[in-house]
Motif scaffolding. Structure first.
Motif, PDB file in Angstrom:
ATOM      1  N   SER A  19       1.209  -1.198  -0.038  1.00  0.00           N
ATOM      2  CA  SER A  19       0.143   0.064   0.477  1.00  0.00           C
ATOM      3  C   SER A  19       1.020   1.360  -0.012  1.00  0.00           C
ATOM      4  O   SER A  19       1.923   0.966   0.272  1.00  0.00           O
ATOM      5  CB  SER A  19      -1.062   0.018   1.362  1.00  0.00           C
ATOM      6  OG  SER A  19      -0.212  -0.191   2.665  1.00  0.00           O
ATOM      7  N   GLU A  20       0.197   2.292  -0.002  1.00  0.00           N
ATOM      8  CA  GLU A  20       1.069   3.488  -0.091  1.00  0.00           C
ATOM      9  C   GLU A  20       0.661   4.550   0.353  1.00  0.00           C
ATOM     10  O   GLU A  20      -0.657   4.974  -0.150  1.00  0.00           O
ATOM     11  CB  GLU A  20       1.583   3.884  -1.592  1.00  0.00           C
ATOM     12  CG  GLU A  20       2.143   4.913  -2.135  1.00  0.00           C
ATOM     13  CD  GLU A  20       2.443   5.170  -3.164  1.00  0.00           C
ATOM     14  OE1 GLU A  20       3.228   6.047  -3.754  1.00  0.00           O
ATOM     15  OE2 GLU A  20       2.269   4.039  -4.089  1.00  0.00           O
ATOM     16  N   VAL A  21       0.866   5.663   1.316  1.00  0.00           N
ATOM     17  CA  VAL A  21       0.421   6.421   1.662  1.00  0.00           C
ATOM     18  C   VAL A  21       1.327   8.030   0.696  1.00  0.00           C
ATOM     19  O   VAL A  21       2.002   8.468   0.447  1.00  0.00           O
ATOM     20  CB  VAL A  21       1.127   6.835   3.150  1.00  0.00           C
ATOM     21  CG1 VAL A  21       0.472   8.173   4.148  1.00  0.00           C
ATOM     22  CG2 VAL A  21       0.344   6.309   4.582  1.00  0.00           C
ATOM     23  N   ILE A  51      -4.469   6.495   1.365  1.00  0.00           N
ATOM     24  CA  ILE A  51      -3.677   5.580   1.210  1.00  0.00           C
ATOM     25  C   ILE A  51      -4.271   4.572   0.206  1.00  0.00           C
ATOM     26  O   ILE A  51      -5.870   4.486  -0.629  1.00  0.00           O
ATOM     27  CB  ILE A  51      -4.540   4.985   2.530  1.00  0.00           C
ATOM     28  CG1 ILE A  51      -3.793   5.106   3.678  1.00  0.00           C
ATOM     29  CG2 ILE A  51      -3.341   2.964   2.436  1.00  0.00           C
ATOM     30  CD1 ILE A  51      -4.791   4.730   4.983  1.00  0.00           C
ATOM     31  N   CYS A  52      -3.600   4.387  -1.187  1.00  0.00           N
ATOM     32  CA  CYS A  52      -3.134   3.839  -2.466  1.00  0.00           C
ATOM     33  C   CYS A  52      -2.981   2.412  -1.722  1.00  0.00           C
ATOM     34  O   CYS A  52      -2.363   1.681  -1.232  1.00  0.00           O
ATOM     35  CB  CYS A  52      -3.083   4.236  -3.612  1.00  0.00           C
ATOM     36  SG  CYS A  52      -2.642   5.893  -3.980  1.00  0.00           S
ATOM     37  N   GLN A  53      -4.344   1.586  -1.498  1.00  0.00           N
ATOM     38  CA  GLN A  53      -4.434  -0.421  -1.214  1.00  0.00           C
ATOM     39  C   GLN A  53      -3.930  -0.687  -2.546  1.00  0.00           C
ATOM     40  O   GLN A  53      -4.910  -0.995  -2.941  1.00  0.00           O
ATOM     41  CB  GLN A  53      -5.223  -0.634  -0.560  1.00  0.00           C
ATOM     42  CG  GLN A  53      -6.110   0.274   0.095  1.00  0.00           C
ATOM     43  CD  GLN A  53      -5.771   0.153   2.057  1.00  0.00           C
ATOM     44  OE1 GLN A  53      -4.218  -0.287   2.182  1.00  0.00           O
ATOM     45  NE2 GLN A  53      -5.611   1.135   3.342  1.00  0.00           N
ATOM     46  N   PRO A  94       2.180   0.309   8.175  1.00  0.00           N
ATOM     47  CA  PRO A  94       3.233   0.820   9.017  1.00  0.00           C
ATOM     48  C   PRO A  94       3.539   2.526   8.402  1.00  0.00           C
ATOM     49  O   PRO A  94       4.199   2.876   9.049  1.00  0.00           O
ATOM     50  CB  PRO A  94       3.922  -0.201   8.439  1.00  0.00           C
ATOM     51  CG  PRO A  94       3.904  -1.523   7.904  1.00  0.00           C
ATOM     52  CD  PRO A  94       2.229  -1.084   7.249  1.00  0.00           C
ATOM     53  N   GLN A  95       3.170   2.696   7.327  1.00  0.00           N
ATOM     54  CA  GLN A  95       3.619   4.359   7.132  1.00  0.00           C
ATOM     55  C   GLN A  95       2.702   4.845   7.943  1.00  0.00           C
ATOM     56  O   GLN A  95       2.789   6.595   7.960  1.00  0.00           O
ATOM     57  CB  GLN A  95       2.842   4.325   5.663  1.00  0.00           C
ATOM     58  CG  GLN A  95       4.785   4.043   4.550  1.00  0.00           C
ATOM     59  CD  GLN A  95       4.459   4.778   3.324  1.00  0.00           C
ATOM     60  OE1 GLN A  95       3.155   4.450   2.507  1.00  0.00           O
ATOM     61  NE2 GLN A  95       5.769   4.483   3.061  1.00  0.00           N
ATOM     62  N   LEU A  96       2.240   4.308   8.987  1.00  0.00           N
ATOM     63  CA  LEU A  96       1.114   5.824   9.380  1.00  0.00           C
ATOM     64  C   LEU A  96       2.191   5.668  10.507  1.00  0.00           C
ATOM     65  O   LEU A  96       1.434   6.451  11.557  1.00  0.00           O
ATOM     66  CB  LEU A  96       0.061   5.555   9.518  1.00  0.00           C
ATOM     67  CG  LEU A  96      -1.226   4.786   8.072  1.00  0.00           C
ATOM     68  CD1 LEU A  96      -2.983   4.679   8.652  1.00  0.00           C
ATOM     69  CD2 LEU A  96      -1.714   6.295   8.034  1.00  0.00           C
ATOM     70  N   SER A 101      10.648   5.521   7.580  1.00  0.00           N
ATOM     71  CA  SER A 101      11.134   4.795   8.134  1.00  0.00           C
ATOM     72  C   SER A 101      10.618   3.830   7.674  1.00  0.00           C
ATOM     73  O   SER A 101      11.201   2.341   8.048  1.00  0.00           O
ATOM     74  CB  SER A 101      11.036   4.667   9.839  1.00  0.00           C
ATOM     75  OG  SER A 101      11.405   5.709  10.225  1.00  0.00           O
ATOM     76  N   TYR A 102       9.678   3.586   7.152  1.00  0.00           N
ATOM     77  CA  TYR A 102       9.376   2.200   6.438  1.00  0.00           C
ATOM     78  C   TYR A 102       8.378   2.213   5.094  1.00  0.00           C
ATOM     79  O   TYR A 102       8.576   3.546   4.127  1.00  0.00           O
ATOM     80  CB  TYR A 102       7.480   2.133   7.294  1.00  0.00           C
ATOM     81  CG  TYR A 102       8.153   1.486   8.427  1.00  0.00           C
ATOM     82  CD1 TYR A 102       8.249   0.282   9.143  1.00  0.00           C
ATOM     83  CD2 TYR A 102       7.710   2.507   9.672  1.00  0.00           C
ATOM     84  CE1 TYR A 102       8.404  -0.698   9.883  1.00  0.00           C
ATOM     85  CE2 TYR A 102       7.960   2.548  11.325  1.00  0.00           C
ATOM     86  CZ  TYR A 102       8.302   0.509  11.386  1.00  0.00           C
ATOM     87  OH  TYR A 102       8.599   0.452  12.106  1.00  0.00           O
TER      88      TYR A 102
END
Length: 274
Positions: A19-21, A51-53, A94-96, A101-102
């Motif tokens: 996924s991507e924030v 968030i792009c899931q 994890p990006q939240l 760091s992730y």
């Protein structure tokens, strides 16, 4: 021994999704919004994450997430129902925790070594310890996506709200499974946005908000032309088992009222409001 090692590696791979924030839906995973137009900023909370899931190097749907209330505001996707089976666990983002760091992969919590996992998002214990009769209610339901990997991607807690069991397993399930199938008959493509209006109660000692309403909107295309649109809304309260079906215009008006009179626009204006 080698065989056991290979199995461990395979298991590790299956536990990870992608996924991507992102900073804007208009430049990333815009394909889930008709004419690449997300809903108006009226719905956007102060402490938001887009968030792009993504799973297996492919985007499956998009989610606007409220990091303070720890629930999604909405998830947007293209309706293409299929058959498959549920993922047996729940992902977190994890990006939240820390975007620097992730990487861009969602993961099962046991793979992330951080004391701050639940700071900006819900965790499994928030739901498993809830004393109220609430389910993990999908905004983008697994049954509305065709591929198995797409269905797995919906099992992330960034796509989940506390939804009262009577509604989730009753009238809302009928809307998701039966009403949507009937209304999309004849559509070549259907864009869907399903969301939750923040409420005044919480689970997990105030950590996760219980929405006051659950809503959904759809825009049907025949060829490239939007020919019809519709919506649904339900009070998310104990004992309620009723969903109100209405046109897109009335849904937007209702949401405008629930958001303090601010104008809510869910789809590009080409989607019919009547």
């Amino acid at each position: 021994m080698l065989g056991l090692l290979l199995l461990q590696v395979l298991a590790s791979c299956l536990c990870l999704g992608h996924s991507e924030v992102v900073t804007s839906f208009t430049t990333a995973c815009a394909q889930f919004f008709y004419e690449k137009t997300p809903p108006s900023d009226t719905l956007r909370p102060t402490n938001a994450a887009r968030i792009c899931q993504r799973l297996s190097n492919k985007y499956h749907f998009a989610t606007l997430y409220d990091k303070t209330r720890r629930i999604p505001v909405y998830s947007a996707y293209i309706y293409k129902p299929g058959h498959g089976y549920r993922y047996n666990s729940w992902f977190i983002e994890p990006q939240l925790i820390d975007k620097k760091s992730y990487g861009k992969e969602m993961a099962e919590p046991w793979t992330i070594h951080s004391a701050n996992i639940g700071e900006n998002q819900a965790v499994e214990n928030d739901y498993s310890s809830a004393v109220m009769p609430v389910d993990r209610g999908h905004l983008c339901p697994s049954g509305h996506l065709y591929e198995q990997t797409s269905r797995w991607a919906t099992f992330t807690l960034t796509n989940i709200v506390p939804q009262y069991s009577t509604l989730n397993q009753g009238a809302w399930s009928v809307y998701e499974d039966t009403t949507m199938r009937n209304k999309t008959d004849g559509c070549d493509k259907t864009y869907v946005i399903t969301g939750a209006v923040p409420g005044n109660t919480n689970i997990s000692n105030g950590r996760v908000n219980i929405p006051s309403h659950i809503w959904s909107a759809a825009c049907c295309l025949v060829g490239t032309n939007p020919t019809r649109a519709w919506g649904a809304i339900a009070k998310n309260e104990r004992g309620n088992n009723q969903v109100t079906n209405l046109n897109l215009g009335r849904l937007e008006t209702k949401l405008s009222e629930l958001y303090g009179g601010k104008v809510v626009t869910l789809f590009n204006n080409a989607c019919p409001r009547q």
